[in-house]
Structure formats: C-alpha cells, structure tokens
Enzyme design. Sequence first.
Site, PDB file in Angstrom:
ATOM      1  N   HIS A 166       0.841  -1.206   0.000  1.00  0.00           N
ATOM      2  CA  HIS A 166       0.000   0.000   0.000  1.00  0.00           C
ATOM      3  C   HIS A 166       0.878   1.258   0.000  1.00  0.00           C
ATOM      4  CE1 HIS A 166      -3.684   2.333   1.174  1.00  0.00           C
ATOM      5  NE2 HIS A 166      -2.735   3.151   1.613  1.00  0.00           N
ATOM      6  N   GLU A 167       1.802   1.345   0.966  1.00  0.00           N
ATOM      7  CA  GLU A 167       2.685   2.525   1.035  1.00  0.00           C
ATOM      8  C   GLU A 167       3.598   2.575  -0.183  1.00  0.00           C
ATOM      9  OE1 GLU A 167       2.177   4.948   3.032  1.00  0.00           O
ATOM     10  OE2 GLU A 167       0.652   3.814   4.104  1.00  0.00           O
ATOM     11  N   HIS A 205       1.761   4.172  -3.047  1.00  0.00           N
ATOM     12  CA  HIS A 205       1.768   5.647  -2.961  1.00  0.00           C
ATOM     13  C   HIS A 205       3.104   6.202  -3.465  1.00  0.00           C
ATOM     14  CE1 HIS A 205      -1.943   6.314  -0.822  1.00  0.00           C
ATOM     15  NE2 HIS A 205      -1.589   5.655   0.253  1.00  0.00           N
ATOM     16  N   ASP A 246      -7.359   7.850   1.988  1.00  0.00           N
ATOM     17  CA  ASP A 246      -6.866   8.214   0.659  1.00  0.00           C
ATOM     18  C   ASP A 246      -8.033   8.569  -0.264  1.00  0.00           C
ATOM     19  OD1 ASP A 246      -4.324   7.498   1.555  1.00  0.00           O
ATOM     20  OD2 ASP A 246      -4.568   5.433   0.869  1.00  0.00           O
TER      21      ASP A 246
HETATM   22 ZN    ZN Z   1      -2.768   5.159   1.915  1.00  0.00          ZN
END
Ligand code: ZN
Length: 299
Positions: free
Chosen positions: A82-83, A86, A158
């Site tokens: 997930h990170e 980004h 988000d």
């Molecule tokens: Zn996030």
Amino acid sequence: MHAKGKPFVPDVDLHMVAVRTPGFTGADLANVLNEAALLCARAGAQLIDNRAIDEAIDRVQAGPKRVSRGMALEELRNTAYHEGGHALVAAAMQNTDPVTKVTILPRGRALGYTAVMPTQDRYSQSRNELLDQMAYAMGGRVAEEVVFHDPTTGASNDIEKATAIARHMVLEYGFSSRLGAIKWSDEDNQDSGLDGLQARKYSDKTAQIIDEEVLKLVERAHTEAWEVINNNRDVLDELVRQLLEKETLNEKELAEIFANIRKAPERELWLSDEHRPVSSQPPVPIPESLQNVSSAQSE
Ligand code: ZN
C-alpha cells in the site's frame, strides 16, 4: 533560531530539517527539537543527532510510533504494498515533489505513511499538480487491488483525500470545462445552519453534472495509478522487499530504487474551452538575479 542553545552533533543536517518541515510553525519546530532532545536523553546520548531529529519530526507530524506487535505478517506485507504504491506513483508523476520517506512502522492511527516533500514552501498548486496528488493518493489502493485482488479498508483516508481534491477542482477552482469558472460550492451557507437543499445555489441538473465531473476525475486518477503500477511492478516489488527488511526508507534509498522508474506520460493539454486555445508565445525568462536569491534561500 530554535536550534540555539541545544547541543547538536557537528554534522547535524539542518537542511534535511528544513526540507522535511515545510509549513511547520515556530511552535512545531520547537516541539521537534524538544522531542529530539528527549529521545537523546532517554537513549543516554549527550548530543542531538540526525536520527533523533528525523524521528522527532515524525512524532510531531503523526504521533508517537506504535509497536507493531501483534500485527499479522500478511497485514504488514499488505501495508508495504500500500505505502509502496503511494511512493511509486508519486515518483512516476511529472509534477510531484520527491518522495523523502516511506515507512511501514505504524503511528497514531496510520499503518504506515509516505512523505512527499516540497523543497520550497508553496502557496498555490497547478491543475496538473492536483491531478498528480489524486493519482498518488489512489496508489495505495491500486497496489492492493493489483497485487492481492482483494483491497482492504486501509484506503478510506486516501479516497477521502482524492474526493476532496476533485470536489475542490470542480466546485472552486474552475477546472471543469463543463461547469466553467464558477464558484459552485455553498460552504458559506452551510455555516448559516441552512440544510444542504435550502443552501444550494444550483439546479438538480448542475448537481448531477458536478457528481459526474467529480467521479470522472477520481476515476482518471485511479486509472493513472493503475497504469504506473502495472508499468513498474518490478520497481514496486523491490521497494516492498526493502521496506519489509528495513521498515523505513529514506530519500537516498528511495532515489536508488526509483532510478529506472518508467515515468507516467505528460497529460494532454487542457483547455477551459476549445474556442480559447493557448498561446505558443513563451513567458519572459526569470531574471538571473532572482534565481540566485532563490537558490541561496533553499540552501
Ligand atoms: Zn494510503
């Protein structure tokens, strides 16, 4: 000014502090230095070092580090993707500041976080910068979709952020050619206690177009993030490998991982109306005298 009277190691990186703390108030900066001093005192160190300052900035920004005890390893790996999503999308965008830090150490309510830091203070943003921010906000969710085929609830903030940017673009910044440069939002009236229907200044038809335009912008960001992640799956996997090993990656480590990133293409030219084409005549150059002042300030 806040650095005065505190014992630092000789090679303390005040430039790093400046880069990582845009928008910090004097009180925030004083907090950072106090936190750093406390961390060093607790560790039995006499001098404040770069590591303590780095940790202190995180604490002031996002709350103290939580121990990741009890977190399922699958969830940790999910957080890394997930990170990583980004960070990868931010790095692949054309108008985004460098990614300075990615971590999968949980803090406050966040499972991890990714920092994109402007090298100078900024007071406005362009349409393309906002579209980049939306794509970068969707990057975490898209990585979960693409890699695990079963996204988690971890992307709700988000999604909130991307939706808010899209609504501002349509309602306040005049970035929808269908709706024109009109301030459609009725935030002023919301304060007066009228309910949404009474306060609204536009028709049901306009409301429907607003919804369509907001959805279109978020869908576009979702697709842009999807394209970056599919074009750079090898880079994402390497980023995740290193995140799982080191928990936190700094700007230099990230720059190495992103060295061969396949950038997102430039977006096509946007016109507020097809009958208002842009000029091919360039702006005047920025005088050299001003450029020198600017680079001296960012040193
Ligand atoms: Zn996030």
